[in-house]
Design an enzyme around this catalytic site. Sequence first.
Site, mmCIF file in Angstrom:
data_model
loop_
_atom_site.group_PDB
_atom_site.id
_atom_site.type_symbol
_atom_site.label_atom_id
_atom_site.label_comp_id
_atom_site.label_asym_id
_atom_site.label_seq_id
_atom_site.Cartn_x
_atom_site.Cartn_y
_atom_site.Cartn_z
ATOM 1 N N ASP A 67 0.819 -1.210 0.000
ATOM 2 C CA ASP A 67 0.000 0.000 0.000
ATOM 3 C C ASP A 67 0.855 1.263 0.000
ATOM 4 O OD1 ASP A 67 0.934 -0.360 2.588
ATOM 5 O OD2 ASP A 67 -1.030 -0.688 3.460
ATOM 6 N N ASN A 136 -7.779 -2.001 14.062
ATOM 7 C CA ASN A 136 -9.171 -2.313 13.686
ATOM 8 C C ASN A 136 -9.237 -3.541 12.772
ATOM 9 O OD1 ASN A 136 -8.220 -1.420 11.249
ATOM 10 N ND2 ASN A 136 -9.560 0.357 11.096
ATOM 11 N N HIS A 138 -7.443 -4.135 10.065
ATOM 12 C CA HIS A 138 -7.163 -3.987 8.637
ATOM 13 C C HIS A 138 -5.871 -4.702 8.248
ATOM 14 C CE1 HIS A 138 -5.019 0.114 9.386
ATOM 15 N NE2 HIS A 138 -4.083 -0.734 9.022
ATOM 16 N N GLU A 143 -9.864 -1.468 5.029
ATOM 17 C CA GLU A 143 -10.516 -1.030 6.257
ATOM 18 C C GLU A 143 -11.803 -1.821 6.509
ATOM 19 O OE1 GLU A 143 -8.897 0.658 8.248
ATOM 20 O OE2 GLU A 143 -8.493 2.719 7.644
HETATM 21 C C1 GLP Z 1 -0.676 0.650 8.505
HETATM 22 C C2 GLP Z 1 -0.364 -0.200 7.257
HETATM 23 C C3 GLP Z 1 -0.539 -1.664 7.519
HETATM 24 C C4 GLP Z 1 0.064 -2.012 8.852
HETATM 25 C C5 GLP Z 1 -0.716 -1.340 9.945
HETATM 26 C C6 GLP Z 1 -0.121 -1.547 11.330
HETATM 27 O O1 GLP Z 1 -1.810 1.427 8.419
HETATM 28 N N1 GLP Z 1 -1.135 0.152 6.119
HETATM 29 O O2 GLP Z 1 0.048 -2.397 6.453
HETATM 30 O O3 GLP Z 1 0.007 -3.405 9.057
HETATM 31 O O4 GLP Z 1 -0.909 0.017 9.723
HETATM 32 O O5 GLP Z 1 0.972 -0.723 11.553
HETATM 33 P P1 GLP Z 1 1.995 -0.910 12.727
HETATM 34 O O6 GLP Z 1 2.782 -2.113 12.390
HETATM 35 O O7 GLP Z 1 2.815 0.333 12.735
HETATM 36 O O8 GLP Z 1 1.193 -1.093 13.960
#
Ligand code: GLP
Length: 245
Positions: A67, A136, A138, A143
């Site tokens: 992403d 959440n 995702h 989402e």
């Molecule tokens: C972001 C990314 C995800 C990631 C998630 C968790 O929004 N788009 O790919 O897994 O958040 O992030 P973190 O690992 O910093 O908790």
Amino acid sequence: MQIHIFRDAQLAGRAAATLIAAQLLRKPDSILGLATGSTPIPAYETLIDMHQTGMLDFSQAVSFNLDEYVGISPEHPCSYHHFMQEQLFAQVNIRPENVHIPDGNAPDLTAAAKAYDAAILQAGGIDLQLLGIGRNGHIGFNEPGEHFVYGCHKVALSQSTIQANRRFFETEADVPRYAVSLGIGSIMQARQVLLVATGSDKAEAVRRALEEDVSPQWQASILRTHPDVVFLLDEAAAGKLRHRP
Ligand code: GLP
């Protein structure tokens, strides 16, 4: 489905790196699906170390990132282009032409998203998809919602994600409101999926993903239907599971 629980985030990351390294040793020209966020950093540090000690070669590897934010430049310190460069690509011998990250600034985001899915198919499909998980539930930036979206698409970020990612930006107003994400279909088509979840703020999402009904309200829950998925958790992220493996 396999679930492994480790003492801490560092070990969960090292386990992820071990599985990625095994994939690359078995198939040096693997197609890797890569993720951003703080969770994969220990895995990337381990991969860098394996590369720098001469054990792991990325020269034939191909990567597709999950992403990217819409509307910030690739040079922006919070862009996922910048993150990947800093955290992995600049420190291993992957070829720049083999690296793919969705373009959040494409003039036609729908066409660019379609082309991204097509490029993955043309490369032969993802061999191993690394994932984190949002609070959440995702995965990528898919989402919570009424449906699972199949292909790469533009997403409006939820308030919970904007707040969770606010820590990387100066103010909440600076957090992009939109992103481009690989869809659930593309993630599910990966031959193997590794989901890493660490920290107590992921415990509820992990429980919902593993122990409640499969639902687009908790997008990661669909991974349970994948034929080859490995969950790598630390104790904190596993803290709300009723049934431990
Ligand atoms: C972001 C990314 C995800 C990631 C998630 C968790 O929004 N788009 O790919 O897994 O958040 O992030 P973190 O690992 O910093 O908790």
